[in-house]
Scaffold this motif. Structure first.
Motif, PDB file in Angstrom:
ATOM      1  N   ARG A  31      15.398 -19.621  22.453  1.00 24.25           N
ATOM      2  CA  ARG A  31      16.910 -19.407  22.115  1.00 24.25           C
ATOM      3  C   ARG A  31      17.200 -20.462  21.018  1.00 24.25           C
ATOM      4  O   ARG A  31      17.732 -19.951  19.855  1.00 24.25           O
ATOM      5  CB  ARG A  31      17.526 -20.130  23.135  1.00 24.25           C
ATOM      6  CG  ARG A  31      17.851 -18.977  24.375  1.00 24.25           C
ATOM      7  CD  ARG A  31      19.187 -19.466  24.984  1.00 24.25           C
ATOM      8  NE  ARG A  31      18.940 -20.879  25.894  1.00 24.25           N
ATOM      9  CZ  ARG A  31      18.418 -20.743  27.148  1.00 24.25           C
ATOM     10  NH1 ARG A  31      17.878 -19.759  27.619  1.00 24.25           N
ATOM     11  NH2 ARG A  31      18.037 -22.021  27.676  1.00 24.25           N
ATOM     12  N   LYS A  55      15.988 -18.798  17.638  1.00 25.70           N
ATOM     13  CA  LYS A  55      16.939 -17.768  16.989  1.00 25.70           C
ATOM     14  C   LYS A  55      18.316 -18.112  16.792  1.00 25.70           C
ATOM     15  O   LYS A  55      19.283 -17.807  17.355  1.00 25.70           O
ATOM     16  CB  LYS A  55      16.771 -16.611  18.054  1.00 25.70           C
ATOM     17  CG  LYS A  55      15.306 -15.965  18.055  1.00 25.70           C
ATOM     18  CD  LYS A  55      15.349 -14.653  19.096  1.00 25.70           C
ATOM     19  CE  LYS A  55      14.124 -14.209  19.087  1.00 25.70           C
ATOM     20  NZ  LYS A  55      13.845 -13.023  20.184  1.00 25.70           N
ATOM     21  N   VAL A 108      21.987 -18.563  15.043  1.00 26.33           N
ATOM     22  CA  VAL A 108      22.938 -17.849  14.186  1.00 26.33           C
ATOM     23  C   VAL A 108      23.167 -18.209  12.878  1.00 26.33           C
ATOM     24  O   VAL A 108      23.413 -19.305  12.923  1.00 26.33           O
ATOM     25  CB  VAL A 108      24.442 -17.592  14.915  1.00 26.33           C
ATOM     26  CG1 VAL A 108      25.159 -16.644  14.073  1.00 26.33           C
ATOM     27  CG2 VAL A 108      24.066 -16.881  16.391  1.00 26.33           C
ATOM     28  N   LYS A 132      15.626 -15.858   5.873  1.00 21.34           N
ATOM     29  CA  LYS A 132      14.887 -14.957   6.640  1.00 21.34           C
ATOM     30  C   LYS A 132      13.382 -15.391   6.219  1.00 21.34           C
ATOM     31  O   LYS A 132      12.575 -15.376   7.359  1.00 21.34           O
ATOM     32  CB  LYS A 132      15.137 -13.505   6.186  1.00 21.34           C
ATOM     33  CG  LYS A 132      14.229 -12.408   6.786  1.00 21.34           C
ATOM     34  CD  LYS A 132      14.482 -11.065   6.255  1.00 21.34           C
ATOM     35  CE  LYS A 132      13.519 -10.024   6.825  1.00 21.34           C
ATOM     36  NZ  LYS A 132      13.854  -8.551   6.106  1.00 21.34           N
ATOM     37  N   ALA A 170      14.467 -17.267  10.241  1.00 22.21           N
ATOM     38  CA  ALA A 170      15.848 -16.799  10.993  1.00 22.21           C
ATOM     39  C   ALA A 170      15.985 -15.270  11.117  1.00 22.21           C
ATOM     40  O   ALA A 170      15.546 -14.448  10.312  1.00 22.21           O
ATOM     41  CB  ALA A 170      17.001 -17.270  10.077  1.00 22.21           C
ATOM     42  N   GLU A 171      16.099 -14.930  12.548  1.00 27.60           N
ATOM     43  CA  GLU A 171      16.526 -13.417  12.694  1.00 27.60           C
ATOM     44  C   GLU A 171      17.728 -13.047  12.806  1.00 27.60           C
ATOM     45  O   GLU A 171      17.897 -11.613  12.301  1.00 27.60           O
ATOM     46  CB  GLU A 171      15.723 -13.035  14.012  1.00 27.60           C
ATOM     47  CG  GLU A 171      14.197 -13.470  14.112  1.00 27.60           C
ATOM     48  CD  GLU A 171      13.652 -13.175  15.404  1.00 27.60           C
ATOM     49  OE1 GLU A 171      14.125 -12.707  16.236  1.00 27.60           O
ATOM     50  OE2 GLU A 171      12.474 -13.551  15.577  1.00 27.60           O
ATOM     51  N   ASN A 172      18.721 -13.733  13.028  1.00 32.30           N
ATOM     52  CA  ASN A 172      20.144 -13.329  13.075  1.00 32.30           C
ATOM     53  C   ASN A 172      20.873 -14.276  12.021  1.00 32.30           C
ATOM     54  O   ASN A 172      21.332 -15.225  11.975  1.00 32.30           O
ATOM     55  CB  ASN A 172      20.798 -14.024  14.523  1.00 32.30           C
ATOM     56  CG  ASN A 172      22.140 -13.457  14.596  1.00 32.30           C
ATOM     57  OD1 ASN A 172      22.800 -12.530  14.038  1.00 32.30           O
ATOM     58  ND2 ASN A 172      22.763 -13.693  15.960  1.00 32.30           N
ATOM     59  N   VAL A 173      21.042 -13.305  10.972  1.00 30.75           N
ATOM     60  CA  VAL A 173      21.452 -13.521   9.771  1.00 30.75           C
ATOM     61  C   VAL A 173      22.759 -12.731   9.278  1.00 30.75           C
ATOM     62  O   VAL A 173      22.532 -11.487   9.197  1.00 30.75           O
ATOM     63  CB  VAL A 173      20.343 -13.700   8.676  1.00 30.75           C
ATOM     64  CG1 VAL A 173      21.126 -14.251   7.015  1.00 30.75           C
ATOM     65  CG2 VAL A 173      19.232 -14.439   8.940  1.00 30.75           C
ATOM     66  N   LYS A 174      23.863 -13.298   8.813  1.00 32.43           N
ATOM     67  CA  LYS A 174      24.974 -12.401   8.577  1.00 32.43           C
ATOM     68  C   LYS A 174      25.173 -13.198   6.933  1.00 32.43           C
ATOM     69  O   LYS A 174      25.529 -14.259   6.831  1.00 32.43           O
ATOM     70  CB  LYS A 174      26.147 -12.865   9.523  1.00 32.43           C
ATOM     71  CG  LYS A 174      27.381 -12.289   8.816  1.00 32.43           C
ATOM     72  CD  LYS A 174      28.492 -12.249   9.565  1.00 32.43           C
ATOM     73  CE  LYS A 174      29.953 -12.077   9.152  1.00 32.43           C
ATOM     74  NZ  LYS A 174      29.902 -10.553   8.517  1.00 32.43           N
ATOM     75  N   ALA A 204      28.903 -19.745  13.536  1.00 39.01           N
ATOM     76  CA  ALA A 204      27.501 -19.949  13.149  1.00 39.01           C
ATOM     77  C   ALA A 204      27.100 -21.324  13.753  1.00 39.01           C
ATOM     78  O   ALA A 204      27.690 -22.273  14.134  1.00 39.01           O
ATOM     79  CB  ALA A 204      27.143 -19.968  11.837  1.00 39.01           C
TER      80      ALA A 204
END
Length: 277
Positions: A49, A52, A54, A67, A71-75, A101
């Motif tokens: 957790r 990964k 946010v 990235k 980081a995998e959860n990128v907005k 975030a």
């Protein structure tokens, strides 16, 4: 007697099962905690957790750094279709995403940085990113972000691939030098990295403001063969009547948040300019 032995065996099996479920007693007779296997499994889940987070970023440029760092959860807040990202005015939905975030990445020169800071609240960690595609600075930023995200291994793996690709592109550009000599270049302040990629000698820089008449005279006198303009902040032909080939350099990655195509595209444009085609 047979029934007694069966009953005794059943009780022993039940006791063993209870010990496995609740944990055995220690040497002093106190109840021990969960089993080592259960503790390890829980730790592995927590580590996953943590790896990964946010991450909300203002533009694809910060997004590509995130990235690359693992980081995998990128907005991304600013749509990739916006040509000049600093002109974007964040919507309420953008700011709502910021509040959810774990990390918020932004650049200090972005005019909406104050709004981003305010929206982040107390939960998100604000991270100011040094947006510069200079290879050394990129490597340092990716490593720093990887340490913050807990994704150091992924960041190191990305950097290894990046270093190899950068060396390949730089070698090809140096092989394309006109007459085998390093070209002289004038660069916009955010495109100096591209001159370095090509092995060009930077004899002057300009921007981000438009070139003044005094700067025009000064830079023209240096007789550069290349002018590396910032495609996101272009003000037209920088050094007219000098014969210098102007190259538009794109700094921002695409929606896939892949930083490597930025270098490949810059190398392709520089190679064409040096070849005179």
């Amino acid at each position: 007697m047979a029934r007694t032995r069966v009953r005794t065996a059943s009780l022993a099996a039940l006791s063993a099962a209870l010990l496995l479920t609740s944990g055995c007693a220690d040497a002093d007779g106190r109840a021990a905690g969960p089993s080592a296997a259960a503790t390890a499994a829980a730790g592995a889940g927590a580590g996953e957790r943590k790896a990964k987070p946010v991450v909300v970023v203002t533009t694809t440029w910060e997004g590509a750094f995130a990235k690359a760092a693992g980081a995998e959860n990128v907005k991304v807040i600013v749509p990739q279709s916006v040509h000049h990202a600093p002109d974007y005015d964040p919507k309420p939905s953008d700011l709502a995403a910021v509040a959810k975030a774990d990390f918020v990445l932004y650049a200090p020169f972005e005019p909406y940085a104050a709004k981003i800071k305010e929206a982040a609240g107390s939960r998100a960690r604000l991270v100011e990113v040094n947006l510069d595609n200079d290879a050394d600075k990129v490597g340092a930023e990716v490593a720093r972000l990887g340490a913050l995200f807990g994704t150091e291994a992924a960041a190191a793996q990305w950097k290894s691939g990046f270093d190899g690709e950068y060396a390949r592109l730089s070698g090809e550009l140096k092989a394309a030098w006109p007459g085998g000599s390093s070209p002289n270049a004038v660069s916009q302040v955010f495109t100096v990295w591209a001159a370095k990629l090509a092995g060009a000698t930077t004899v002057g820089s300009f921007g981000p403001e438009p070139v003044t008449p005094a700067q025009l005279a000064e830079l023209s006198a240096k007789k550069p063969s290349l002018v590396l303009d910032n495609a996101h902040m272009s003000t037209g032909t920088v050094l007219p009547d000098t014969g210098a080939r102007q190259v538009g350099i794109v700094n921002y990655p695409g929606a896939d948040l892949d930083l490597l195509p930025v270098y490949r595209n810059a190398a392709a444009e520089l190679k064409k300019a040096m070849g005179g085609s």
